[in-house]
Write a protein that holds these residues in place. Structure first.
Motif, PDB file in Angstrom:
ATOM      1  N   ASP A 231     -10.939   6.405 -11.321  1.00 31.07           N
ATOM      2  CA  ASP A 231     -10.577   5.534 -10.232  1.00 31.07           C
ATOM      3  C   ASP A 231      -9.878   4.399 -10.606  1.00 31.07           C
ATOM      4  O   ASP A 231      -8.954   3.817 -10.054  1.00 31.07           O
ATOM      5  CB  ASP A 231     -11.576   5.386  -9.376  1.00 31.07           C
TER       6      ASP A 231
ATOM      7  N   THR B  33      -5.974   3.499  -9.767  1.00 28.02           N
ATOM      8  CA  THR B  33      -5.574   2.331  -9.056  1.00 28.02           C
ATOM      9  C   THR B  33      -4.527   1.450  -9.888  1.00 28.02           C
ATOM     10  O   THR B  33      -3.625   1.042  -9.248  1.00 28.02           O
ATOM     11  CB  THR B  33      -6.940   1.638  -8.598  1.00 28.02           C
TER      12      THR B  33
ATOM     13  N   ARG C  16      -1.055   3.124 -10.297  1.00 22.81           N
ATOM     14  CA  ARG C  16      -0.166   3.230  -8.915  1.00 22.81           C
ATOM     15  C   ARG C  16       0.253   1.673  -8.550  1.00 22.81           C
ATOM     16  O   ARG C  16       1.177   1.282  -7.910  1.00 22.81           O
ATOM     17  CB  ARG C  16      -1.143   3.518  -7.851  1.00 22.81           C
ATOM     18  N   ARG C  17      -0.457   0.503  -8.896  1.00 18.25           N
ATOM     19  CA  ARG C  17      -0.349  -0.623  -8.750  1.00 18.25           C
ATOM     20  C   ARG C  17       0.991  -1.212  -9.674  1.00 18.25           C
ATOM     21  O   ARG C  17       1.686  -1.745  -9.178  1.00 18.25           O
ATOM     22  CB  ARG C  17      -1.543  -1.674  -8.961  1.00 18.25           C
TER      23      ARG C  17
END
Length: 172
Positions: free
Chosen positions: A91, A95, A98-99
């Motif tokens: 996770d 995260t 993708r950021r």
């Protein structure tokens, strides 16, 4: 309270998302050791003992609860650790990826045939100037036995030649 930036999952993520991927994007490739600072360079004997047979350099980073390793070999880089916060690594990585790279595409997420407590997830990240990266994450499910509790992020750089949709592995 423990600083979450020093957890193994965060260190491994930073090495890949903010180290290896920018090295591919700007064409430096993996011979550039700056992505491994301030890691400790392992000797050839230590690399061999770890089962690393391809020519390259491996660095060790101290993190809370487990050491994180980064191997740089040709057009490939891999960051990994065992134990510690393995169960949150997927996770945290997803995260951060993708950021930093909103156009990154997840290409796969499946259990490993030989070990159903492990999964493999793939991503593809496109850069300018015909460069791309393929990322393969190997991660343990929370129910994995203690010897299998691990996280690995493998990155392969690819240079797409003009007129060649398939591309060529490696950076020039």
């Amino acid at each position: 309270m423990t600083n979450p930036e020093f957890r193994p999952s965060a260190v491994a993520t930073r090495l890949v998302v903010y180290g290896a991927l920018p090295a591919i994007a700007d064409g430096r490739g993996f011979p550039n050791d700056s992505i491994a600072t301030p890691g400790r360079l392992l000797s050839a004997e230590n690399r061999s003992a770890a089962g690393l047979t391809k020519p390259g350099r491996t660095f060790q980073f101290a993190a809370l609860g487990a050491d994180v390793f980064l191997d740089l070999s040709g057009s490939e880089a891999a960051a990994w650790f065992a134990g510690a916060d393995f169960d949150s690594a997927i996770d945290i990585f997803d995260t951060a990826l993708r950021r930093a790279y909103p156009d990154a595409r997840q290409t796969d997420d499946r259990p490993l045939k030989d070990d159903p407590s492990m999964r493999a997830r793939g991503y593809r990240v496109e850069f300018t100037q015909g460069r791309r990266a393929f990322i393969e994450l190997l991660y343990a499910m929370p129910s994995a036995k203690s010897e299998a509790q691990s996280f690995t992020a493998k990155v392969t750089a690819q240079q797409i030649q003009a007129g060649d949709g398939a591309g060529q592995r490696g950076m020039n």
